[in-house]
Design a protein around this motif. Sequence first.
Motif, PDB file in Angstrom:
ATOM      1  N   LYS A 181      20.678  19.737  13.390  1.00 42.45           N
ATOM      2  CA  LYS A 181      19.641  20.204  12.461  1.00 42.45           C
ATOM      3  C   LYS A 181      19.530  19.279  11.246  1.00 42.45           C
ATOM      4  CE  LYS A 181      19.443  25.076  13.668  1.00 42.45           C
ATOM      5  NZ  LYS A 181      19.756  26.444  13.260  1.00 42.45           N
ATOM      6  N   VAL A 220      16.915  16.519  11.904  1.00 44.92           N
ATOM      7  CA  VAL A 220      15.492  16.878  11.776  1.00 44.92           C
ATOM      8  C   VAL A 220      15.154  17.480  10.418  1.00 44.92           C
ATOM      9  CG1 VAL A 220      14.960  17.175  14.214  1.00 44.92           C
ATOM     10  CG2 VAL A 220      15.938  19.073  12.959  1.00 44.92           C
ATOM     11  N   LEU A 249      16.263  20.262   9.114  1.00 44.75           N
ATOM     12  CA  LEU A 249      16.282  21.732   9.020  1.00 44.75           C
ATOM     13  C   LEU A 249      17.492  22.221   8.225  1.00 44.75           C
ATOM     14  CD1 LEU A 249      15.200  22.774  12.636  1.00 44.75           C
ATOM     15  CD2 LEU A 249      13.843  22.917  10.559  1.00 44.75           C
ATOM     16  N   GLU A 280      11.363  15.079   3.421  1.00 38.12           N
ATOM     17  CA  GLU A 280      10.281  15.613   4.247  1.00 38.12           C
ATOM     18  C   GLU A 280       9.385  14.509   4.811  1.00 38.12           C
ATOM     19  OE1 GLU A 280       7.090  19.109   3.595  1.00 38.12           O
ATOM     20  OE2 GLU A 280       8.928  19.289   2.434  1.00 38.12           O
ATOM     21  N   ARG A 334       9.725  12.797   8.462  1.00 35.18           N
ATOM     22  CA  ARG A 334       9.105  13.322   9.681  1.00 35.18           C
ATOM     23  C   ARG A 334       7.668  12.826   9.848  1.00 35.18           C
ATOM     24  NH1 ARG A 334      10.633  19.424   8.920  1.00 35.18           N
ATOM     25  NH2 ARG A 334      11.478  18.685   6.973  1.00 35.18           N
ATOM     26  N   GLU A 335       7.099  12.288   8.753  1.00 34.07           N
ATOM     27  CA  GLU A 335       5.777  11.674   8.872  1.00 34.07           C
ATOM     28  C   GLU A 335       5.909  10.231   9.347  1.00 34.07           C
ATOM     29  OE1 GLU A 335       4.140  12.160   4.957  1.00 34.07           O
ATOM     30  OE2 GLU A 335       4.366  14.339   5.071  1.00 34.07           O
ATOM     31  N   LEU A 376      12.780  17.878  18.781  1.00 37.52           N
ATOM     32  CA  LEU A 376      14.001  18.636  19.055  1.00 37.52           C
ATOM     33  C   LEU A 376      13.713  19.655  20.159  1.00 37.52           C
ATOM     34  CD1 LEU A 376      16.844  19.737  18.460  1.00 37.52           C
ATOM     35  CD2 LEU A 376      15.918  20.940  16.498  1.00 37.52           C
ATOM     36  N   LEU A 409      -0.498  21.760  21.000  1.00 33.97           N
ATOM     37  CA  LEU A 409      -0.476  22.074  19.563  1.00 33.97           C
ATOM     38  C   LEU A 409      -0.260  20.821  18.697  1.00 33.97           C
ATOM     39  CD1 LEU A 409      -0.554  24.463  17.512  1.00 33.97           C
ATOM     40  CD2 LEU A 409       1.919  24.386  17.521  1.00 33.97           C
ATOM     41  N   TYR A 410       0.734  20.026  19.058  1.00 36.13           N
ATOM     42  CA  TYR A 410       1.048  18.854  18.230  1.00 36.13           C
ATOM     43  C   TYR A 410      -0.125  17.868  18.170  1.00 36.13           C
ATOM     44  CZ  TYR A 410       3.378  14.717  16.409  1.00 36.13           C
ATOM     45  OH  TYR A 410       3.692  13.608  15.659  1.00 36.13           O
ATOM     46  N   GLU A 431      -3.046  19.488  16.132  1.00 35.23           N
ATOM     47  CA  GLU A 431      -2.818  19.632  14.682  1.00 35.23           C
ATOM     48  C   GLU A 431      -2.809  18.287  13.973  1.00 35.23           C
ATOM     49  OE1 GLU A 431      -2.797  22.252  12.677  1.00 35.23           O
ATOM     50  OE2 GLU A 431      -3.366  23.415  14.444  1.00 35.23           O
ATOM     51  N   HIS A 432      -2.364  17.256  14.669  1.00 34.42           N
ATOM     52  CA  HIS A 432      -2.328  15.920  14.055  1.00 34.42           C
ATOM     53  C   HIS A 432      -3.554  15.087  14.420  1.00 34.42           C
ATOM     54  CE1 HIS A 432       1.651  16.303  12.250  1.00 34.42           C
ATOM     55  NE2 HIS A 432       1.974  17.002  13.311  1.00 34.42           N
ATOM     56  N   GLN A 433      -4.500  15.730  15.110  1.00 32.93           N
ATOM     57  CA  GLN A 433      -5.773  15.090  15.480  1.00 32.93           C
ATOM     58  C   GLN A 433      -5.542  13.723  16.130  1.00 32.93           C
ATOM     59  OE1 GLN A 433      -7.371  15.805  11.388  1.00 32.93           O
ATOM     60  NE2 GLN A 433      -9.113  16.608  12.513  1.00 32.93           N
ATOM     61  N   MET A 485       4.772  14.555  22.090  1.00 31.41           N
ATOM     62  CA  MET A 485       4.816  13.974  20.743  1.00 31.41           C
ATOM     63  C   MET A 485       5.069  12.465  20.775  1.00 31.41           C
ATOM     64  SD  MET A 485       7.087  16.975  18.972  1.00 31.41           S
ATOM     65  CE  MET A 485       7.237  16.208  17.366  1.00 31.41           C
TER      66      MET A 485
END
Lengths: 248, 270
Positions: free
Chosen positions: B66, B69, B71, B89, B92-93, B99, B118-119, B122-124, B171
């Motif tokens: 964790k 990533v 967390l 943070e 992660r960009e 994970l 979803l990924y 959401e990130h187009q 991803m």
Amino acid sequence: MQQLINVFEGIGSTLQLLVRALSFSSTLWRQRQRFIEQCYLVGYTTLPIVTILCSFIGGVLALQAGYSMENFGAKQFIGTLVGLSMARELGPVMVAILVAGRVGSAIAAELASMRVYQEVDALETMNIPAARILVLPRLAAIAVMMPILCIIGDLVGWFGGSLTSKFFIGIESEAYFSALRRFMEFKDVMNGLFKGEVFGIVVVLVCCNIGLNTRGGPREIGASVTRAVVVSLILILVLDFFVTRALT
Amino acid sequence: MPDTGTTSTVSPFSGSENPAVSVTFENLSKSFGDFAVLKDISFRVDRGEIFVLMGPSGSGKSVLLKHVVGLELPSAGRVFIDKYDASEETTREKVRLALVFQAGALFNSLTVYDNLALYPREHQLADEAGIREKVMRALQILSLENAAAKYPSELSGGMKKRVAIARALVMEPQLMLYDEPTSELDPVMSATISEIIATLKEQYHVTSIVVSHDRDLALSIADRVGILMGGQLVHLSPPAGLRDPGDPRIADFLHPQIDLKNPRFRKLES
């Protein structure tokens, strides 16, 4: 002392969540499907219970007012009393309490489960903020639906009062609505809608925040739901005092 | 010190190359209250390597994962993904990492297809046709084409794990982390998951950190194995080094003898 610290921590994290969610406002159009789904859950599915509750509140108000006001010959003003009470106070407060019990508990349970079963962690590792896809659509939905629910609650309450006045107190509908219109202003309804909007946003924010901060297992999910509803109810009544004071 | 050299992972979707990443743990410690879970851990996972981290339950393996990533945040020390601090943070960009959670952590309200989509949505990353192509390719790699319309509650444990891996694959990660990927699976499905992890490394050169109890998995697919006990890294070697680890605690962990005359729980009681 620790409890006081917890209260301030809760206020701080809730405000942080609000700011974070609002910072993603530009993504709302992209999330319109989620927004519409939340509008359906917040608004449409809550409507039947709002209708039932508010019609009986209007009726009970008329009954109580009728019996009391009859003693000093003022029962022709029942419409005024029911109208003002529903618009300024009971409409927004009762709708907010229903939203806390029905929508708030569902939000807290869903987000707490997502947190406990690591779905929120999965979102974070994907660099998809929970505030963006879980909180913002719910906030936007309550902001749109709460005034609608309050207006419907007011109308149904007024008609409930009218029917009760006619069949149990002997005041005709024309007289009832004439009294209601005579002393009510547009401002009274708007004040009520503003209060409802504040309550709705606070309920959703508090329930989202408590849900997202849940740790543990099924027992903690249950505890979070209870806490979310209790905190929401307390905040509705506390805020009601201050907002009413500010608006009068 | 964090590594800044270059190797590449190959995207299974576009065929394009992504820079592979290394992971460096520098004196990592983590405590929950007075309880120290990780104690001064330092090691490095090289680019494109499969690193298997083993250890008894409660030894801190998942907590360590964790930290990679973000967390969990370190009580002391740092974790670097290439030159980036994993606790920030923005890392992660900059680095795509995925994970695979022990229980899958699939979104129960979404179908398998939507879980995977979803990924990129959401990130187009692509239009809907492009996303469909990516998702179906990932499902195909994991032999899950027929599960696209199902909800997670309709899947078996093995399928959930494969969907979680497929979701991670969409991803196009530079770093894949697996938390107990073979737990609660039958031996054949465990072997299948091990093969998938090894294949992803062979074909796409993804750096992988696998937390597992599974000795067979470690011996068959790992480039190196670390063993965590009591929050400390007590062993670090290629899989061959596990045949004669020297430390009796590790030998007992890897090859526990079932002694019905003198069972362990009786020893604990006394």
